[in-house]
Design a protein around this motif. Structure first.
Motif, PDB file in Angstrom:
ATOM      1  N   THR A  21       0.960  -1.142  -0.086  1.00 15.36           N
ATOM      2  CA  THR A  21       0.019   0.020   0.142  1.00 15.36           C
ATOM      3  C   THR A  21       0.853   1.398  -0.007  1.00 15.36           C
ATOM      4  O   THR A  21       0.481   2.362  -0.806  1.00 15.36           O
ATOM      5  CB  THR A  21      -1.045   0.034   1.248  1.00 15.36           C
ATOM      6  N   TYR A  23      -6.219  -0.120  -7.618  1.00  8.99           N
ATOM      7  CA  TYR A  23      -5.173   0.696  -6.684  1.00  8.99           C
ATOM      8  C   TYR A  23      -6.069   1.911  -6.389  1.00  8.99           C
ATOM      9  O   TYR A  23      -6.847   2.427  -7.311  1.00  8.99           O
ATOM     10  CB  TYR A  23      -4.001   1.032  -7.244  1.00  8.99           C
ATOM     11  N   ARG A  24      -6.134   2.504  -5.212  1.00  7.64           N
ATOM     12  CA  ARG A  24      -6.384   3.897  -4.875  1.00  7.64           C
ATOM     13  C   ARG A  24      -5.350   4.362  -3.896  1.00  7.64           C
ATOM     14  O   ARG A  24      -5.016   3.756  -2.954  1.00  7.64           O
ATOM     15  CB  ARG A  24      -7.718   3.505  -4.398  1.00  7.64           C
ATOM     16  N   VAL A  25      -5.210   5.680  -4.044  1.00  9.74           N
ATOM     17  CA  VAL A  25      -4.500   6.579  -3.153  1.00  9.74           C
ATOM     18  C   VAL A  25      -5.466   7.715  -2.798  1.00  9.74           C
ATOM     19  O   VAL A  25      -5.630   8.608  -3.623  1.00  9.74           O
ATOM     20  CB  VAL A  25      -2.960   6.641  -3.371  1.00  9.74           C
ATOM     21  N   SER A  51      -4.620   4.242   1.478  1.00  5.35           N
ATOM     22  CA  SER A  51      -4.425   3.538  -0.095  1.00  5.35           C
ATOM     23  C   SER A  51      -4.964   1.880   0.219  1.00  5.35           C
ATOM     24  O   SER A  51      -4.893   1.507   1.189  1.00  5.35           O
ATOM     25  CB  SER A  51      -2.970   3.450  -0.708  1.00  5.35           C
ATOM     26  N   TYR A  62       0.368  11.808   2.088  1.00  4.86           N
ATOM     27  CA  TYR A  62      -0.296  10.505   2.011  1.00  4.86           C
ATOM     28  C   TYR A  62      -1.197  10.116   3.262  1.00  4.86           C
ATOM     29  O   TYR A  62      -0.672  10.236   4.266  1.00  4.86           O
ATOM     30  CB  TYR A  62       0.845   9.354   2.023  1.00  4.86           C
ATOM     31  N   ASP A  96       1.499   5.312  -3.123  1.00  2.00           N
ATOM     32  CA  ASP A  96       1.778   6.551  -2.953  1.00  2.00           C
ATOM     33  C   ASP A  96       2.381   7.302  -4.411  1.00  2.00           C
ATOM     34  O   ASP A  96       3.684   7.483  -4.396  1.00  2.00           O
ATOM     35  CB  ASP A  96       2.673   7.035  -1.597  1.00  2.00           C
TER      36      ASP A  96
END
Length: 443
Positions: free
Chosen positions: A227, A328-330, A344, A341, A231
Motif C-alpha cells: 500500500t 489501486y487507490r490512493v 491507499s 499520504y 503513493d
C-alpha cells in the motif's frame, strides 16, 4: 518501451505479490490461531462509532475522512461507510471535520457525537460550469507533468513519523480465509527526497484457516509496502516514469470539489500501440495548486501471462494462476497548505486453475492502509536496520493475536466490514473454546 519494462521488472520487489505453496508439505491444515495476553488496564481515550452517508440517497460514503481539528488524528470509513474514531480523553471540546470527494465538508463538535450509532450525512457539492472555465488548463498531459514536478513544493518537505493501520485479507470467493492487521510506524522522508520510506512494525495480529485453501497456502508478500508504494507522488516511478508518460493518453473528464477546492479529473489510458501491461484510471488534481489529491486506477491484464508474471512468485507446477482484476487507490490529506499520504488500497482478484481439477478456485486479496496520526520527525532519526520491515515480509507469518477484543487499545483502526467482523468474532469464539479445554495454539 522495452527500457521501461526492464526498469519495471527490476522494481518487482515493490509490487504486491502472492505466493502459492503446497500446504501438505509446508503448512498444517488446521487454523493457525495465536494467543495474545496483552490486556489494556485503563481506558485513556473515548471512541465514537457511526456511519457517513449521502444525505439524499442515504447510501454509504466509502473512504470518507474524519479528522480531529487541531490535531493530526484521523480515520476513514470502510467499504460499508462505517467508522470508528478514538480520541484522547483530554480532548473534550474538539471538533471533527468530515470530508469526502465531491461533497461539502461538515464540522461536528465532539460533544454532539454519541459513543455509538452516529449517522453523519454529507451534501453533494455542485460545481458551477462558469467556475470551471476560469483559468482552465488546456493540456491534460501538461497538467499531469506539472503536478508531478511540484511534489517538493506541495507535499510534506520535512521528515515525518506516521502511525498507520494496515489490514490485508484473503478471501475464497466470499469467505474470509486469512486476515492480518497491524499498526506500523512509517518514517516518511520528504516528498522532494529520493530516499525510500522506512516501516517499523509496532503491533500485529493474524489468523489463517488453511483448511479452506484447497491444499494451497496463499500468502501476500510485501505487507504494508504493497500500500505504501501506491503513493504516486512519492513513488511516481512505479506508474509514471518520465519515459512512460508518453505511452499514455491524458484527457479531461469532469470536475468536482473536495474541502471547497476545485478538482479536475484527468482520465488516463495506455495508447493502443503499447502492448505491455500498463495502467488506466483517474487522477484528481487541485487545479489552483497543481496537487494530486486522489488517484484510482487499474492494471491492464489483457495479456494474462504477462500480468501473472508480475505477481506470482511461487506456485506448484500443475497449477496456473491468472489475475482477473488488479486495482489501486490512493488518497491524500492537507494540513496547513501541505499535502501528505493518507490512505491507499490494493485489490488483487485471480483464478487458480489446477490441472487435475474440474473447477477453478477464485480468490481475492485486499490490502489497505490508513494514516491515523503523525508528527514531524524533528531529529530525522530512522529505526535500526534490524527493526525495519523488509519489503519481502509476509505479514501473516509475523503477526500474533486475536484473543483480546481490545487488542488495539487507543490506536485508530479501519472499522472492520461486517464479514470481517463476523470472522473476528468466530476466531475469538474458537480461542475461548480452545482455552477452556486447556489447549493452546501455535502462532
Amino acid at each position: 518501451m522495452k527500457r521501461f519494462l526492464a526498469t519495471f521488472l527490476k522494481k518487482m520487489d515493490a509490487i504486491p505479490a502472492f505466493v502459492l505453496l503446497m500446504a501438505v508439505s509446508l503448512l498444517c491444515s488446521t487454523p493457525a490461531l495465536a494467543f495474545q495476553q496483552n490486556q489494556e488496564t485503563e481506558t485513556d481515550f473515548k471512541q465514537y462509532r457511526g456511519e457517513v452517508i449521502d444525505e439524499s440517497s442515504k447510501k454509504p460514503l466509502v473512504f470518507a475522512t474524519l479528522s480531529v481539528e487541531g490535531t493530526n488524528i484521523s480515520t476513514i470509513t470502510n467499504t460499508e461507510g462505517d467508522f470508528l474514531l478514538k480520541v484522547p480523553q483530554n480532548i473534550s471540546d474538539g471538533t471533527v471535520l468530515v470530508s469526502f470527494l465531491g461533497y461539502k465538508s461538515k464540522t461536528i463538535a465532539l460533544s454532539q457525537l454519541k459513543p455509538d450509532k452516529n449517522k453523519i450525512s454529507l451534501v453533494v457539492s455542485v460545481t458551477q460550469l462558469s467556475e470551471v472555465d476560469i483559468n482552465a488548463p488546456k493540456d491534460a498531459t501538461a497538467l499531469v507533468r506539472e503536478t508531478l514536478a511540484r511534489k517538493g513544493d506541495n507535499y510534506f518537505d520535512d521528515p515525518t513519523l506516521m502511525t498507520a493501520f494496515y489490514r490485508e485479507t484473503i478471501k475464497k470467493r466470499r469467505k474470509n480465509v486469512s486476515l492480518s492487521e497491524a499498526v506500523v510506524n512509517i518514517y516518511k522522508s520528504p516528498y522532494g527526497s529520493f530516499r525510500k520510506d522506512a516501516v517499523e512494525l509496532y503491533k500485529a495480529r493474524k489468523s489463517t484457516d488453511y483448511s479452506k485453501l484447497d491444499t494451497v497456502a496463499l500468502k501476500l508478500q510485501g505487507g504494508p509496502f504493497n500500500t505504501l508504494y501506491v503513493d504516486i507522488m512519492k513513488y511516481p516511478e512505479y506508474i509514471f516514469t518520465e519515459g512512460s508518460l508518453a505511452d499514455y493518453k491524458f484527457t479531461f473528464d469532469r470536475s468536482t470539489r473536495i474541502n471547497d477546492k476545485l478538482i479536475y479529473v484527468i482520465r488516463f489510458d495506455q495508447l493502443e500501440t503499447v502492448s505491455e501491461p500498463m495502467y488506466a484510471g483517474e487522477l484528481f488534481i487541485d487545479v489552483e495548486n497543481k496537487t494530486l489529491t486522489s488517484a484510482i486506477y487499474t492494471l491492464n491484464i489483457t495479456d494474462k501471462v504477462k500480468a501473472a508474471r508480475l505477481f506470482v512468485r511461487k506456485k506448484p507446477a500443475k497449477v496456473d494462476v491468472w489475475p482477473t482484476e488488479v486495482a489501486y487507490r490512493v488518497d491524500y490529506r492537507e494540513k496547513n497548505g501541505k499535502w501528505f499520504y493518507g490512505y491507499s488500497n490494493v485489490l488483487l482478484e485471480f483464478k487458480v486453475d489446477w490441472e487435475d481439477k474440474l473447477f477453478n478456485s477464485v480468490y481475492s486479496m485486499t490490502a489497505e492502509m490508513a494514516v491515523t496520526d503523525w508528527e514531524k520527525n524533528v531529529t530525522g532519526q530512522l529505526p535500526k536496520n534490524r527493526e525495519r520491515l523488509k519489503k519481502s515480509i509476509i505479514l501473516s507469518d509475523e503477526a500474533i493475536g486475536f484473543s483480546d477484543p481490545d487488542f488495539w487499545g487507543e490506536y485508530n483502526i479501519i472499522e472492520p466490514e461486517k464479514s470481517i467482523e463476523s470472522a473476528i468474532k468466530k476466531i475469538q469464539r474458537q480461542l475461548r473454546r480452545a482455552r477452556s479445554k486447556g489447549g493452546s495454539a501455535a502462532p
